[in-house]
Design an enzyme around this catalytic site. Structure first.
Site, short mmCIF file in Angstrom:
data_model
loop_
_atom_site.label_atom_id
_atom_site.label_comp_id
_atom_site.label_asym_id
_atom_site.label_seq_id
_atom_site.Cartn_x
_atom_site.Cartn_y
_atom_site.Cartn_z
N THR A 1 -7.15 -1.49 5.01
CA THR A 1 -7.79 -0.29 5.56
C THR A 1 -7.93 0.79 4.49
O THR A 1 -8.76 1.68 4.63
CB THR A 1 -6.93 0.29 6.71
N ASP A 2 -7.13 0.70 3.42
CA ASP A 2 -7.12 1.82 2.45
C ASP A 2 -8.47 2.02 1.77
O ASP A 2 -8.96 3.13 1.68
CB ASP A 2 -5.96 1.71 1.43
N ASP B 1 -1.02 1.05 -2.72
CA ASP B 1 0.13 0.53 -3.46
C ASP B 1 0.65 1.54 -4.47
O ASP B 1 1.86 1.79 -4.57
CB ASP B 1 -0.24 -0.77 -4.17
N GLU C 1 -6.00 -0.54 -12.50
CA GLU C 1 -6.05 -1.83 -11.80
C GLU C 1 -7.52 -2.29 -11.66
O GLU C 1 -7.84 -3.45 -11.88
CB GLU C 1 -5.40 -1.68 -10.42
N SER D 1 3.47 -5.77 -4.63
CA SER D 1 2.75 -4.97 -5.59
C SER D 1 3.54 -4.60 -6.84
O SER D 1 3.70 -3.43 -7.19
CB SER D 1 2.18 -3.71 -4.94
N SER E 1 2.32 -5.09 -9.63
CA SER E 1 1.33 -4.54 -10.57
C SER E 1 1.24 -3.02 -10.44
O SER E 1 1.26 -2.30 -11.45
CB SER E 1 -0.04 -5.19 -10.36
N TYR F 1 -10.50 -10.69 -2.50
CA TYR F 1 -10.25 -9.28 -2.19
C TYR F 1 -11.52 -8.47 -2.42
O TYR F 1 -11.95 -7.70 -1.55
CB TYR F 1 -9.11 -8.76 -3.08
C1 GAF Z 1 -3.57 -4.93 -2.03
C2 GAF Z 1 -4.29 -3.70 -2.56
F1 GAF Z 1 -3.88 -3.40 -3.82
C3 GAF Z 1 -4.12 -2.49 -1.64
O1 GAF Z 1 -4.94 -1.44 -2.10
C4 GAF Z 1 -4.46 -2.85 -0.20
O2 GAF Z 1 -5.84 -2.93 0.00
C5 GAF Z 1 -3.75 -4.13 0.22
O3 GAF Z 1 -3.98 -5.20 -0.69
C6 GAF Z 1 -4.20 -4.59 1.58
O4 GAF Z 1 -3.86 -3.65 2.55
O5 GAF Z 1 -2.18 -4.76 -2.06
#
Ligand code: GAF
Length: 384
Positions: free
Chosen positions: A36-37, A171, A159, A125, A127, A221
């Site tokens: 959702t971000d 993240d 990133e 995460s 990274s 992604y």
């Molecule tokens: C990864 C991405 F880095 C985040 O920004 C987010 O979109 C996530 O996937 C899914 O919610 O961790």
């Protein structure tokens, strides 16, 4: 959290004959609100008790000397040649250097040791933690005075540019802004946020690690992100005020996107996940973990069937805890295609649960199951 600070100091002295500044930056969990971000929606992450560590000190020349404890590898370069490498880990550090240079910050050479205990590729995460630790450490070392929010944005851009993942802001935000025992309710459009104390007496957050590191994750992604953008473009023709899926409703989707079933499914998931998160937050605020947990299961089913970023191992682990009274909620966490499920588990039942799952998981998937019982901790900070 055992980060072996003494060992890092000794190693730094041995390699670079000086005493470093040390910064730690944690991995993250996310209770609900996935993918959702980057659609300007809502997320509910927290920083955890597994962190990346960066030890750093200035040099007199323009060399950058990097060493990763985990891999026993080094990578050296000069500041006029900051480029992507075939080695994976230097990219997250060099991505930050590149961003700082592009923004005109006057960097000098430095030595850096990378360490810590964030599991790599487990979907917590690592990274973002490396990026946040690096930008924070460089900011401390050279006194640039960059705000925490700008450091988050620099880390996110690193990133995008160096790792090629067009990630949202969750993240890096969680790693930088985390607070002990609190989750962050973050609006990814306005970047307004609120800390939510999380009261879970008798419960623990347990991550079950599939041990699957999917190579397609970053490509897929970016594809998901494009599919969401396509849905927005279709709705915009009729509803110009729709700037992201945050502004869209299921009615608009029905009206404008029905002709493209795949795009429809993807957008539907995101729109409903935002609604689900808001309901879940109300449960959390009321201390109703049982109903919060139900929302987690619902979220998993939707992300698996409609957004299609789960995998058979993640689905298996969620399915195996659905009927278990000790588990109040479970779902896949993070980008997907591998990594961990996040589970709310009754504390006293954890050993038996892990034992049961390890056996059947190995039998069904041929893989070892790892697990982490995690605590919520502070975000990026200097420890030395
Ligand atoms: C990864 C991405 F880095 C985040 O920004 C987010 O979109 C996530 O996937 C899914 O919610 O961790």
């Amino acid at each position: 959290m055992d980060l072996h600070i003494e060992e890092v100091n000794r190693l730094f002295k041995e390699r670079y004959q000086s005493k470093p500044i040390i910064v730690v930056s944690p991995g993250r969990i996310n209770l609900i609100g996935e993918h959702t971000d980057y659609n300007e929606g809502f997320v509910l992450p927290a920083a955890i008790d597994k962190a990346i560590l960066v030890a750093i000190q200035k040099r007199d020349d323009n060399k950058v000397c990097l060493y990763a404890m985990e891999y026993g590898e080094e990578h050296n370069l000069t500041l006029d040649k900051v480029e992507k490498t075939t080695m994976h880990w230097p990219g997250y550090i060099l991505g930050i250097v590149d961003q700082l240079q592009k923004r005109g910050f006057p960097l000098q050479g430095f030595n850096l040791i990378l360490g810590g205990n964030v599991p790599i590729g487990a979907g917590v995460s690592s990274s973002a933690a490396v990026e946040c630790a690096t930008v924070f450490a460089l900011n401390e070392l050279f006194g640039f005075g960059i705000s925490k929010l700008d450091m988050v944005k620099i880390a996110q851009k690193a990133e995008h540019d160096f790792a090629g993942v067009m990630c949202g802001i969750m993240d890096q935000f969680a790693s930088m802004f985390g607070q002990e025992n609190k989750v962050i309710s973050l609006d990814c459009r306005s970047l307004e946020y609120e800390y939510f104390p999380i009261e879970m007496t008798g419960l623990k957050i347990v991550l079950l690690d599939t041990n699957v590191k999917h190579s397609l994750a970053s490509t897929e992604y970016n594809v998901r992100r494009q599919q969401c953008e396509r849905g927005v473009a279709m709705m915009q023709q009729k509803y110009p005020a729709v700037k992201s899926l945050r502004d869209a409703t299921i009615e608009m989707l029905d009206e404008c996107v029905k002709t493209e079933p795949l795009i429809y499914k993807r957008c539907k998931y995101v729109i409903e996940e935002n609604i689900r998160l808001q309901k879940a937050c109300k449960y959390l605020a009321a201390g109703d973990i049982k109903n919060f947990g139900k929302k987690m299961f619902e979220a998993h089913d939707a992300i698996s069937k409609e957004y299609e970023v789960s995998c058979k191992e993640l689905d298996y682990l969620v399915d195996q805890v659905r009927e278990d009274d000790a588990v109040l909620g479970a779902r896949m966490m993070g980008g997907g295609f591998g990594g961990c499920t996040i589970n709310l588990v009754k504390e006293e039942a954890i050993p038996a649960l892990v034992k049961r799952l390890s056996g059947i998981y190995k039998e069904a998937m041929g893989l070892d199951l790892k697990h982490y019982v995690i605590a919520i901790k502070d975000g990026t900070h200097r420890v030395q």
